[in-house]
Motif scaffolding. Structure first.
Motif, PDB file in Angstrom:
ATOM      1  N   GLY A  72      -2.583  -3.498  -0.811  1.00 21.19           N
ATOM      2  CA  GLY A  72      -2.681  -4.288  -2.025  1.00 21.19           C
ATOM      3  C   GLY A  72      -2.322  -3.473  -3.241  1.00 21.19           C
ATOM      4  O   GLY A  72      -1.752  -2.381  -3.141  1.00 21.19           O
ATOM      5  N   LEU A  73      -2.683  -4.008  -4.407  1.00 21.76           N
ATOM      6  CA  LEU A  73      -2.354  -3.361  -5.670  1.00 21.76           C
ATOM      7  C   LEU A  73      -3.227  -2.128  -5.874  1.00 21.76           C
ATOM      8  O   LEU A  73      -4.416  -2.138  -5.566  1.00 21.76           O
ATOM      9  N   GLU A  74      -2.602  -1.044  -6.400  1.00 22.50           N
ATOM     10  CA  GLU A  74      -3.399   0.130  -6.742  1.00 22.50           C
ATOM     11  C   GLU A  74      -4.414  -0.259  -7.835  1.00 22.50           C
ATOM     12  O   GLU A  74      -4.163  -1.158  -8.626  1.00 22.50           O
ATOM     13  N   LEU A  75      -5.571   0.337  -7.880  1.00 21.54           N
ATOM     14  CA  LEU A  75      -6.125   1.376  -7.031  1.00 21.54           C
ATOM     15  C   LEU A  75      -7.107   0.809  -6.008  1.00 21.54           C
ATOM     16  O   LEU A  75      -7.455   1.484  -5.044  1.00 21.54           O
ATOM     17  N   GLY A  76      -7.571  -0.429  -6.253  1.00 13.60           N
ATOM     18  CA  GLY A  76      -8.673  -0.965  -5.461  1.00 13.60           C
ATOM     19  C   GLY A  76      -8.445  -1.045  -3.970  1.00 13.60           C
ATOM     20  O   GLY A  76      -9.384  -0.991  -3.185  1.00 13.60           O
ATOM     21  N   SER A  77      -7.172  -1.152  -3.558  1.00 16.99           N
ATOM     22  CA  SER A  77      -6.894  -1.350  -2.134  1.00 16.99           C
ATOM     23  C   SER A  77      -6.720  -0.053  -1.349  1.00 16.99           C
ATOM     24  O   SER A  77      -6.766  -0.066  -0.121  1.00 16.99           O
ATOM     25  N   ILE A  78      -6.500   1.063  -2.044  1.00 20.47           N
ATOM     26  CA  ILE A  78      -6.041   2.274  -1.362  1.00 20.47           C
ATOM     27  C   ILE A  78      -7.047   2.803  -0.343  1.00 20.47           C
ATOM     28  O   ILE A  78      -6.721   2.978   0.839  1.00 20.47           O
TER      29      ILE A  78
END
Length: 197
Positions: A72-78
């Motif tokens: 997903g979109l950085e940063l929450g998914s990393i």
């Protein structure tokens, strides 16, 4: 430990480590008196393991069982997508891959918007969903690469209804799941805010 036990344990960690009661500006532009700091919680290896296990429980259910790529979109998914691919059980179709959608493409190197490996079916993961803008941005970037998104899973849904979010959900809502919702923590936050006053 059962899935219910794991969920309860993670819920207690979020209460202790992941709820901030002070005025905060959300990415939606709205101010709030409480904030879910799930990125901080994900920095705890035990909590991250619990998140990934509970998400994997959903991924291997009928709705998501064919998923081959998460991100997903950085940063929450990393951290979430990394934990998921490292702990997901090996299946006949192979291991899961992961990807990161940059908010802005790199201005050097290969100038990519998406890093990692996309394989359909694709599942978007995120820490907290408020307006749904980060989910929508990720989906739009993936579609520009001529891939489709199978569904969305997050740790926590703030359950904040808005016209924008309702429009986004028309695109990705048919296969949307959250481990927790704001309503799971509403009473706890109410009591915590009373103590602050």
């Amino acid at each position: 430990m059962t899935a219910d036990d794991e969920r309860h344990e993670l819920m207690e960690i979020i209460k202790k480590e992941g709820i901030v009661t002070r005025e905060v500006l959300l990415s939606s532009g709205k101010k709030t008196s409480y904030y879910y700091d799930i990125k901080r919680v994900a920095g705890d290896p035990k909590a991250l393991m619990l998140m990934s296990k509970l998400m994997i429980d959903e991924i291997i259910m009928p709705n998501f069982q064919d998923v081959r790529s998460v991100g997903g979109l950085e940063l929450g998914s990393i951290s979430l997508s990394t934990a998921i691919i490292m702990t997901h059980p090996h299946r006949k179709r192979g291991f899961l891959s992961s990807f990161i959608v940059r908010k802005n493409p790199k201005e050097h190197g290969l100038e990519k918007k998406i890093e990692g490996k996309l394989q359909e079916p694709i599942l978007i993961v995120d820490d907290v969903i408020t307006s749904g803008r980060s989910i929508q941005d990720a989906i739009e970037a993936i579609r520009k690469e001529n891939f489709n998104v199978e569904g969305v899973i997050c740790v926590l849904d703030r359950e904040e209804e808005s016209e924008q979010r309702n429009e986004f959900r028309k695109v990705w809502g048919r296969k949307f799941f959250s481990l927790f919702r704001h309503s799971d923590f509403k009473d706890y936050i109410h009591e915590k805010l009373k103590q602050v006053d």
